[in-house]
Write a protein that holds these residues in place. Structure first.
Motif, PDB file in Angstrom:
ATOM      1  N   UNK A   1       0.798  -1.351  -0.030  1.00 50.10           N
ATOM      2  CA  UNK A   1       0.044  -0.035  -0.011  1.00 50.10           C
ATOM      3  C   UNK A   1       0.753   1.220   0.033  1.00 50.10           C
ATOM      4  N   UNK A   2       2.113   1.167   0.800  1.00 50.49           N
ATOM      5  CA  UNK A   2       2.917   2.367   0.673  1.00 50.49           C
ATOM      6  C   UNK A   2       3.572   2.482  -0.541  1.00 50.49           C
ATOM      7  N   UNK A   3       3.662   1.550  -1.206  1.00 50.56           N
ATOM      8  CA  UNK A   3       4.488   1.660  -2.594  1.00 50.56           C
ATOM      9  C   UNK A   3       3.190   2.082  -3.697  1.00 50.56           C
ATOM     10  N   UNK A   4       2.016   1.733  -3.383  1.00 52.54           N
ATOM     11  CA  UNK A   4       1.088   2.326  -4.454  1.00 52.54           C
ATOM     12  C   UNK A   4       0.764   3.717  -4.048  1.00 52.54           C
ATOM     13  N   UNK A   5       1.083   4.427  -2.890  1.00 52.56           N
ATOM     14  CA  UNK A   5       0.720   5.531  -2.553  1.00 52.56           C
ATOM     15  C   UNK A   5       1.866   6.346  -1.991  1.00 52.56           C
ATOM     16  N   UNK A   6       2.997   6.583  -2.781  1.00 55.85           N
ATOM     17  CA  UNK A   6       4.139   7.246  -2.533  1.00 55.85           C
ATOM     18  C   UNK A   6       4.107   8.563  -1.782  1.00 55.85           C
ATOM     19  N   UNK A   7       2.857   9.332  -2.161  1.00 58.59           N
ATOM     20  CA  UNK A   7       2.849  10.580  -1.574  1.00 58.59           C
ATOM     21  C   UNK A   7       2.102  10.661  -0.045  1.00 58.59           C
ATOM     22  N   UNK A   8       1.347   9.358   0.222  1.00 55.33           N
ATOM     23  CA  UNK A   8       0.748   9.513   1.301  1.00 55.33           C
ATOM     24  C   UNK A   8       1.530   9.361   2.546  1.00 55.33           C
ATOM     25  N   UNK A   9       1.589  10.100   3.629  1.00 58.37           N
ATOM     26  CA  UNK A   9       2.396  10.026   5.000  1.00 58.37           C
ATOM     27  C   UNK A   9       1.587   9.335   6.134  1.00 58.37           C
ATOM     28  N   UNK A  10       0.495   9.224   6.031  1.00 58.86           N
ATOM     29  CA  UNK A  10      -0.169   8.659   6.940  1.00 58.86           C
ATOM     30  C   UNK A  10      -1.139   7.521   6.675  1.00 58.86           C
ATOM     31  N   UNK A  11      -1.106   6.314   7.050  1.00 61.82           N
ATOM     32  CA  UNK A  11      -1.575   5.038   6.773  1.00 61.82           C
ATOM     33  C   UNK A  11      -2.314   4.704   7.922  1.00 61.82           C
ATOM     34  N   UNK A  12      -3.326   3.773   7.666  1.00 59.83           N
ATOM     35  CA  UNK A  12      -4.235   3.127   8.775  1.00 59.83           C
ATOM     36  C   UNK A  12      -4.277   1.353   8.736  1.00 59.83           C
ATOM     37  N   UNK A  13      -4.444   1.120   9.812  1.00 64.36           N
ATOM     38  CA  UNK A  13      -4.739  -0.609   9.869  1.00 64.36           C
ATOM     39  C   UNK A  13      -5.986  -0.812  10.655  1.00 64.36           C
ATOM     40  N   UNK A  14      -6.964  -1.559   9.883  1.00 60.37           N
ATOM     41  CA  UNK A  14      -8.247  -2.023  10.478  1.00 60.37           C
ATOM     42  C   UNK A  14      -7.860  -3.561  11.160  1.00 60.37           C
ATOM     43  N   UNK A  15      -8.340  -3.369  12.479  1.00 64.99           N
ATOM     44  CA  UNK A  15      -7.839  -4.810  13.347  1.00 64.99           C
ATOM     45  C   UNK A  15      -9.046  -4.988  13.957  1.00 64.99           C
ATOM     46  N   UNK A  16      -9.381  -6.441  14.159  1.00 65.18           N
ATOM     47  CA  UNK A  16     -10.397  -7.098  15.004  1.00 65.18           C
ATOM     48  C   UNK A  16      -9.916  -6.835  16.523  1.00 65.18           C
ATOM     49  N   UNK A  17     -10.886  -6.316  17.227  1.00 60.34           N
ATOM     50  CA  UNK A  17     -10.827  -5.997  18.746  1.00 60.34           C
ATOM     51  C   UNK A  17     -10.739  -7.502  19.406  1.00 60.34           C
ATOM     52  N   UNK A  18      -9.647  -7.626  20.110  1.00 60.80           N
ATOM     53  CA  UNK A  18      -9.683  -8.805  20.972  1.00 60.80           C
ATOM     54  C   UNK A  18      -8.990  -9.967  20.305  1.00 60.80           C
ATOM     55  N   UNK A  19      -8.434  -9.685  19.124  1.00 59.95           N
ATOM     56  CA  UNK A  19      -7.863 -11.048  18.414  1.00 59.95           C
ATOM     57  C   UNK A  19      -6.702 -11.421  18.898  1.00 59.95           C
ATOM     58  N   UNK A  20      -6.447 -12.736  19.364  1.00 63.16           N
ATOM     59  CA  UNK A  20      -5.093 -13.333  19.682  1.00 63.16           C
ATOM     60  C   UNK A  20      -3.872 -12.866  19.102  1.00 63.16           C
ATOM     61  N   UNK A  21      -2.934 -12.503  19.953  1.00 57.57           N
ATOM     62  CA  UNK A  21      -1.693 -12.138  19.191  1.00 57.57           C
ATOM     63  C   UNK A  21      -1.687 -10.694  18.571  1.00 57.57           C
ATOM     64  N   UNK A  22      -2.777  -9.972  19.002  1.00 60.26           N
ATOM     65  CA  UNK A  22      -2.784  -8.470  18.441  1.00 60.26           C
ATOM     66  C   UNK A  22      -1.840  -7.860  18.983  1.00 60.26           C
ATOM     67  N   UNK A  23      -1.124  -7.753  19.878  1.00 63.96           N
ATOM     68  CA  UNK A  23      -0.138  -6.964  20.487  1.00 63.96           C
ATOM     69  C   UNK A  23       0.888  -7.068  19.540  1.00 63.96           C
ATOM     70  N   UNK A  24       1.493  -8.310  19.281  1.00 64.34           N
ATOM     71  CA  UNK A  24       2.506  -8.932  18.494  1.00 64.34           C
ATOM     72  C   UNK A  24       2.388  -8.340  17.043  1.00 64.34           C
ATOM     73  N   UNK A  25       1.394  -8.424  16.561  1.00 62.73           N
ATOM     74  CA  UNK A  25       1.076  -7.718  15.028  1.00 62.73           C
ATOM     75  C   UNK A  25       1.081  -6.266  15.117  1.00 62.73           C
ATOM     76  N   UNK A  26       0.499  -5.741  16.021  1.00 63.13           N
ATOM     77  CA  UNK A  26       0.554  -4.273  16.015  1.00 63.13           C
ATOM     78  C   UNK A  26       2.023  -3.934  16.045  1.00 63.13           C
ATOM     79  N   UNK A  27       2.735  -4.474  16.985  1.00 62.70           N
ATOM     80  CA  UNK A  27       4.158  -3.920  17.087  1.00 62.70           C
ATOM     81  C   UNK A  27       5.011  -4.199  15.630  1.00 62.70           C
ATOM     82  N   UNK A  28       4.514  -5.418  14.864  1.00 59.86           N
ATOM     83  CA  UNK A  28       5.257  -5.551  13.821  1.00 59.86           C
ATOM     84  C   UNK A  28       4.568  -4.563  12.951  1.00 59.86           C
ATOM     85  N   UNK A  29       3.533  -4.319  12.699  1.00 59.79           N
ATOM     86  CA  UNK A  29       3.153  -3.113  11.719  1.00 59.79           C
ATOM     87  C   UNK A  29       3.644  -1.944  11.995  1.00 59.79           C
ATOM     88  N   UNK A  30       3.814  -1.565  13.271  1.00 57.29           N
ATOM     89  CA  UNK A  30       4.153  -0.072  13.819  1.00 57.29           C
ATOM     90  C   UNK A  30       5.623   0.033  13.121  1.00 57.29           C
TER      91      UNK A  30
END
Length: 316
Positions: free
Chosen positions: A146-175
């Motif tokens: 997505x960043x490659x498709x939007x080279x001029x965009x500085x702020x991106x988002x991620x939609x995540x399912x609340x309460x999903x197992x391992x969410x903290x680890x996945x959020x950290x990897x995305x950040x």
């Protein structure tokens, strides 16, 4: 009621049941009615290709619910004493694992080793195996695309399912990935049903593109998600080819049909007597990038040639 959230196949009339030995029951637990309907529509054919006919060689019980309902549904499934349980998504796998220590479990999606349900991919041990789709790793890859498709965009988002197992680890990897890309990342947790107000908030916070994280709950809502995002000028990066076909700017992931075909093959081996611990956890070998050229035009975007050259398909 939870008891109604079930699709049943291969059930016989009582007189026929008395005339034949009981068939093994295979239960499936997932999030979302749409996902359950797709499994009912296609999984029997995959089982047939593996040599098992629903209604002759096994009965199939497919149940779905919200993440909050999954633990109760898992206990209900266990009370029916199936020979095998199949789950899609981390919440369903965790719910079944908590409900029974004994019944073989085939997991499609999450890595059972990360969930503490298996010892290793090559030698799972115990009674859990399956096919993983690298949900967390591929969410990072979708962020990069997505960043490659939007080279001029500085702020991106991620939609995540609340309460999903391992969410903290996945959020950290995305950040961490966003930091490497030099982009600001905002994470938006939500319950199963995504409301327009959440997209209003994303637009107000200047989100220029959104990764829809891997979840059966979001797969069921692809059309509405694409419509809500498109109305606010927010391109989506999604998991499955079908999601790009439904309006996401791009999708990146394994082939769903191949994954279910392997689950059917593993189910056949288990029903024929192979212990789950003798079946290595499998990983997809092929991933496909699908781009939606029509969505790009509606959003006023020119897709980079670097992406177009790598795409499995560009939908016009």
């Amino acid at each position: 009621m939870i008891a109604r959230r079930a699709l049943l196949a291969g059930l016989l009339l009582p007189c026929a049941a008395m005339a034949q030995p009981a068939r093994p029951l295979v239960s499936v637990l997932t999030i979302g009615a749409g996902q359950a309907a797709r499994i009912m529509a296609h999984f029997p054919n995959h089982l047939l290709a593996a040599g098992l006919r629903v209604g002759r060689d096994l009965d199939l019980d497919i149940r779905h619910g919200t993440p909050e309902e999954l633990p109760a549904l898992a206990r209900e499934i266990v009370r029916r004493a199936p020979r095998l349980i199949i789950t899609t998504g981390s919440p369903a796998a965790v719910a079944v694992a908590a409900a029974t220590p004994d019944i073989p479990l085939l997991v499609l999606g999450p890595d059972p080793t990360e969930l503490g349900l298996a010892e290793s991919l090559a030698q799972p041990g115990g009674r859990v195996t399956g096919v993983i789709i690298f949900a967390g790793d591929l969410d990072v890859k979708r962020l990069e695309l997505l960043a490659e498709a939007l080279p001029q965009v500085s702020r991106l988002g991620v939609l995540v399912l609340e309460g999903a197992p391992l969410r903290a680890q996945h959020d950290a990897a995305l950040r961490q990935a966003a930091a490497v890309l030099g982009r600001e990342l905002l994470i938006f947790p939500t319950r199963e049903r995504v409301e327009p107000a959440l997209f209003d908030r994303m637009a107000a916070e200047g989100i220029g593109g959104l990764v829809v994280s891997a979840s059966p709950a979001f797969f069921d809502q692809t059309g509405p998600l694409a419509a809500m995002a498109g109305a606010r000028g927010i391109p989506l990066a999604c998991q499955w080819r079908e999601m790009a076909e439904a309006g996401c700017l791009l999708s990146y992931g394994p082939d769903r049909n191949l994954a279910w075909r392997r689950i059917a093959g593993m189910a056949a081996e288990i029903l024929r007597g192979t212990p789950p611990h003798r079946l290595p956890i499998e990983r997809p070998m092929r991933f496909e990038l699908v781009l939606n050229g029509g969505a790009a035009r509606r959003l006023g975007l020119d897709l980079p040639t670097s992406l177009l050259a790598r795409a499995e398909e560009v939908i016009e």
